[in-house]
Design a protein around this motif. Sequence first.
Motif, PDB file in Angstrom:
ATOM      1  N   ILE A 292       1.017  -1.424  -0.034  1.00  0.00           N
ATOM      2  CA  ILE A 292      -0.156  -0.001  -0.128  1.00  0.00           C
ATOM      3  C   ILE A 292       0.882   1.258  -0.093  1.00  0.00           C
ATOM      4  CG2 ILE A 292      -1.478   1.447   1.364  1.00  0.00           C
ATOM      5  CD1 ILE A 292      -2.820  -0.960  -0.154  1.00  0.00           C
ATOM      6  N   GLU A 293       1.881   1.187   0.841  1.00  0.00           N
ATOM      7  CA  GLU A 293       2.899   2.353   0.862  1.00  0.00           C
ATOM      8  C   GLU A 293       3.425   2.508  -0.677  1.00  0.00           C
ATOM      9  OE1 GLU A 293       5.302   1.655   4.182  1.00  0.00           O
ATOM     10  OE2 GLU A 293       3.851   2.430   5.634  1.00  0.00           O
ATOM     11  N   ALA A 294       3.826   1.747  -1.315  1.00  0.00           N
ATOM     12  CA  ALA A 294       4.175   1.816  -2.825  1.00  0.00           C
ATOM     13  C   ALA A 294       3.317   2.462  -3.623  1.00  0.00           C
ATOM     14  CB  ALA A 294       4.436   0.461  -3.354  1.00  0.00           C
ATOM     15  N   LEU A 295       1.861   2.259  -3.408  1.00  0.00           N
ATOM     16  CA  LEU A 295       1.014   2.819  -4.113  1.00  0.00           C
ATOM     17  C   LEU A 295       1.079   4.382  -3.867  1.00  0.00           C
ATOM     18  CD1 LEU A 295      -2.241   0.463  -3.787  1.00  0.00           C
ATOM     19  CD2 LEU A 295      -0.579   0.715  -5.856  1.00  0.00           C
ATOM     20  N   LEU A 296       1.008   4.579  -2.300  1.00  0.00           N
ATOM     21  CA  LEU A 296       0.656   5.870  -1.781  1.00  0.00           C
ATOM     22  C   LEU A 296       1.830   6.970  -2.373  1.00  0.00           C
ATOM     23  CD1 LEU A 296      -0.974   5.380   1.413  1.00  0.00           C
ATOM     24  CD2 LEU A 296      -2.070   6.199  -0.322  1.00  0.00           C
ATOM     25  N   ASP A 297       3.063   6.135  -2.432  1.00  0.00           N
ATOM     26  CA  ASP A 297       4.315   6.879  -2.776  1.00  0.00           C
ATOM     27  C   ASP A 297       4.534   7.295  -4.214  1.00  0.00           C
ATOM     28  OD1 ASP A 297       5.009   6.901  -0.044  1.00  0.00           O
ATOM     29  OD2 ASP A 297       6.383   5.185  -0.287  1.00  0.00           O
ATOM     30  N   ASP A 298       3.571   6.557  -5.023  1.00  0.00           N
ATOM     31  CA  ASP A 298       3.717   6.901  -6.390  1.00  0.00           C
ATOM     32  C   ASP A 298       2.731   7.936  -6.819  1.00  0.00           C
ATOM     33  OD1 ASP A 298       3.528   6.843  -9.263  1.00  0.00           O
ATOM     34  OD2 ASP A 298       3.305   4.896  -9.446  1.00  0.00           O
ATOM     35  N   PRO A 299       2.916   9.300  -7.000  1.00  0.00           N
ATOM     36  CA  PRO A 299       1.897  10.087  -7.095  1.00  0.00           C
ATOM     37  C   PRO A 299       0.881   9.845  -8.465  1.00  0.00           C
ATOM     38  CG  PRO A 299       4.065  11.256  -6.906  1.00  0.00           C
ATOM     39  CD  PRO A 299       4.337   9.948  -7.087  1.00  0.00           C
ATOM     40  N   ALA A 300       1.313   9.398  -9.375  1.00  0.00           N
ATOM     41  CA  ALA A 300       0.406   9.114 -10.337  1.00  0.00           C
ATOM     42  C   ALA A 300      -0.549   7.929 -10.184  1.00  0.00           C
ATOM     43  CB  ALA A 300       1.319   8.820 -11.740  1.00  0.00           C
ATOM     44  N   THR A 301      -0.062   7.004  -9.570  1.00  0.00           N
ATOM     45  CA  THR A 301      -0.926   5.852  -9.032  1.00  0.00           C
ATOM     46  C   THR A 301      -1.983   6.110  -7.908  1.00  0.00           C
ATOM     47  OG1 THR A 301       0.817   4.270  -9.659  1.00  0.00           O
ATOM     48  CG2 THR A 301      -1.086   3.543  -8.341  1.00  0.00           C
ATOM     49  N   ALA A 302      -1.297   6.820  -6.981  1.00  0.00           N
ATOM     50  CA  ALA A 302      -2.383   7.492  -5.819  1.00  0.00           C
ATOM     51  C   ALA A 302      -3.443   8.428  -6.526  1.00  0.00           C
ATOM     52  CB  ALA A 302      -1.297   8.281  -4.973  1.00  0.00           C
ATOM     53  N   ALA A 303      -3.148   9.375  -7.281  1.00  0.00           N
ATOM     54  CA  ALA A 303      -3.938  10.150  -7.829  1.00  0.00           C
ATOM     55  C   ALA A 303      -5.116   9.317  -8.877  1.00  0.00           C
ATOM     56  CB  ALA A 303      -3.487  11.282  -8.731  1.00  0.00           C
ATOM     57  N   SER A 304      -4.831   8.111  -9.383  1.00  0.00           N
ATOM     58  CA  SER A 304      -5.437   7.711 -10.622  1.00  0.00           C
ATOM     59  C   SER A 304      -6.865   7.261  -9.849  1.00  0.00           C
ATOM     60  CB  SER A 304      -4.901   6.399 -11.075  1.00  0.00           C
ATOM     61  OG  SER A 304      -4.563   5.533 -10.149  1.00  0.00           O
ATOM     62  N   GLU A 305      -7.939   7.350 -10.707  1.00  0.00           N
ATOM     63  CA  GLU A 305      -9.251   6.748 -10.167  1.00  0.00           C
ATOM     64  C   GLU A 305      -9.538   5.438 -10.370  1.00  0.00           C
ATOM     65  OE1 GLU A 305     -12.605   9.445 -11.510  1.00  0.00           O
ATOM     66  OE2 GLU A 305     -11.833  11.099 -10.223  1.00  0.00           O
TER      67      GLU A 305
ATOM     68  N   ARG B 220     -16.701   6.064  -7.859  1.00  0.00           N
ATOM     69  CA  ARG B 220     -15.086   6.446  -8.307  1.00  0.00           C
ATOM     70  C   ARG B 220     -14.610   7.267  -7.295  1.00  0.00           C
ATOM     71  NH1 ARG B 220     -13.799   4.158 -12.626  1.00  0.00           N
ATOM     72  NH2 ARG B 220     -12.018   5.583 -12.920  1.00  0.00           N
ATOM     73  N   LEU B 221     -13.349   7.009  -6.931  1.00  0.00           N
ATOM     74  CA  LEU B 221     -12.513   7.635  -5.976  1.00  0.00           C
ATOM     75  C   LEU B 221     -11.042   7.376  -6.455  1.00  0.00           C
ATOM     76  CD1 LEU B 221     -13.792   6.051  -2.820  1.00  0.00           C
ATOM     77  CD2 LEU B 221     -14.343   8.257  -3.398  1.00  0.00           C
ATOM     78  N   SER B 222     -10.162   8.307  -5.824  1.00  0.00           N
ATOM     79  CA  SER B 222      -8.859   8.218  -6.253  1.00  0.00           C
ATOM     80  C   SER B 222      -8.350   7.135  -5.410  1.00  0.00           C
ATOM     81  CB  SER B 222      -7.848   9.480  -6.074  1.00  0.00           C
ATOM     82  OG  SER B 222      -8.013   9.560  -4.619  1.00  0.00           O
ATOM     83  N   VAL B 223      -7.180   6.433  -6.116  1.00  0.00           N
ATOM     84  CA  VAL B 223      -6.644   5.236  -5.059  1.00  0.00           C
ATOM     85  C   VAL B 223      -6.453   5.696  -3.598  1.00  0.00           C
ATOM     86  CG1 VAL B 223      -4.585   3.900  -5.015  1.00  0.00           C
ATOM     87  CG2 VAL B 223      -5.562   4.229  -7.236  1.00  0.00           C
ATOM     88  N   GLU B 224      -5.751   7.008  -3.599  1.00  0.00           N
ATOM     89  CA  GLU B 224      -5.512   7.165  -2.153  1.00  0.00           C
ATOM     90  C   GLU B 224      -6.723   7.558  -1.449  1.00  0.00           C
ATOM     91  OE1 GLU B 224      -2.883  10.726  -2.324  1.00  0.00           O
ATOM     92  OE2 GLU B 224      -4.247  11.929  -3.318  1.00  0.00           O
ATOM     93  N   GLN B 225      -7.645   8.153  -1.738  1.00  0.00           N
ATOM     94  CA  GLN B 225      -8.950   8.411  -1.341  1.00  0.00           C
ATOM     95  C   GLN B 225      -9.786   6.835  -0.803  1.00  0.00           C
ATOM     96  OE1 GLN B 225     -10.968  10.545  -4.125  1.00  0.00           O
ATOM     97  NE2 GLN B 225     -11.078  12.362  -2.979  1.00  0.00           N
ATOM     98  N   HIS B 226      -9.617   5.934  -1.814  1.00  0.00           N
ATOM     99  CA  HIS B 226     -10.096   4.724  -1.499  1.00  0.00           C
ATOM    100  C   HIS B 226      -9.315   4.034  -0.290  1.00  0.00           C
ATOM    101  CE1 HIS B 226     -11.239   0.277  -3.069  1.00  0.00           C
ATOM    102  NE2 HIS B 226     -12.113   0.812  -2.285  1.00  0.00           N
ATOM    103  N   ILE B 227      -7.956   4.018  -0.236  1.00  0.00           N
ATOM    104  CA  ILE B 227      -7.270   3.673   0.838  1.00  0.00           C
ATOM    105  C   ILE B 227      -7.464   4.099   2.277  1.00  0.00           C
ATOM    106  CG2 ILE B 227      -4.847   3.417   1.840  1.00  0.00           C
ATOM    107  CD1 ILE B 227      -4.006   2.911  -1.221  1.00  0.00           C
ATOM    108  N   ASP B 228      -7.610   5.675   1.983  1.00  0.00           N
ATOM    109  CA  ASP B 228      -7.921   6.497   3.159  1.00  0.00           C
ATOM    110  C   ASP B 228      -9.309   6.386   4.009  1.00  0.00           C
ATOM    111  OD1 ASP B 228      -6.959   8.738   5.101  1.00  0.00           O
ATOM    112  OD2 ASP B 228      -8.456   9.962   4.018  1.00  0.00           O
ATOM    113  N   GLN B 229     -10.156   5.983   2.844  1.00  0.00           N
ATOM    114  CA  GLN B 229     -11.498   5.822   3.719  1.00  0.00           C
ATOM    115  C   GLN B 229     -11.828   4.283   4.197  1.00  0.00           C
ATOM    116  OE1 GLN B 229     -14.428   7.244   0.731  1.00  0.00           O
ATOM    117  NE2 GLN B 229     -13.562   9.366   0.479  1.00  0.00           N
TER     118      GLN B 229
END
Length: 193
Positions: A81-94, A101-110
């Motif tokens: 999960i940290e690898a996803l969050l550390d990649d800005p493009a992946t973290a922001a992808s929906e 529909r959520l960004s990857v980082e929003q999904h992880i956060d929620q």
Amino acid sequence: MNEIAARYRVRADIFAAKIAAVRPGRWSNPSPCEEWTAKDVVGHIVDMHGAMLGPLGRSLSRAPSVEEDPLAAFASARADIEALLDDPATAASEVATPAGRLSVEQHIDQVVSADMVVHGWDLARATGQDDTIDPAEIVAIWPGVQQIPDEMRIPGAFGPGIVVFGPEVEVLHDAPLQHRVLGLLGRDPHWSA
């Protein structure tokens, strides 16, 4: 590091510390989550980490199972999960999620990040640890838990075997805020094994 990634890391550190503090012989203790042992709570959190990877067509890296080594299993899932969050493009992808529909980082956060807070309490209660949730987390959770829709309390509403929240547990209106939050999340704040 952005706010969501930082929040995830703090929560994961706390959850990992709870795993590491489980004394031998306590992994089979019942937990406040009906039908789950302490080890099952960790298994759920690891599985939810995998669920965050699914919409991206990925799965958890090979690691020891929760049955073999709960801390190593969690550490590996956390690294994914940290690898996803550390990649800005992946973290922001929906991605498509049950909440839309959520960004990857929003999904992880929620989902999984927030899950570690409450399931950390479950693990602590099951294994005789300090179950105090960070007061800032409780204050942040409070508005949302007051608005949990009834359908989220219906077993199986989101698929076979899925229980999102149990029935509300009534607590005194002047009880500590942590107790009121736990009650709204379907937990008895006085539960003991």
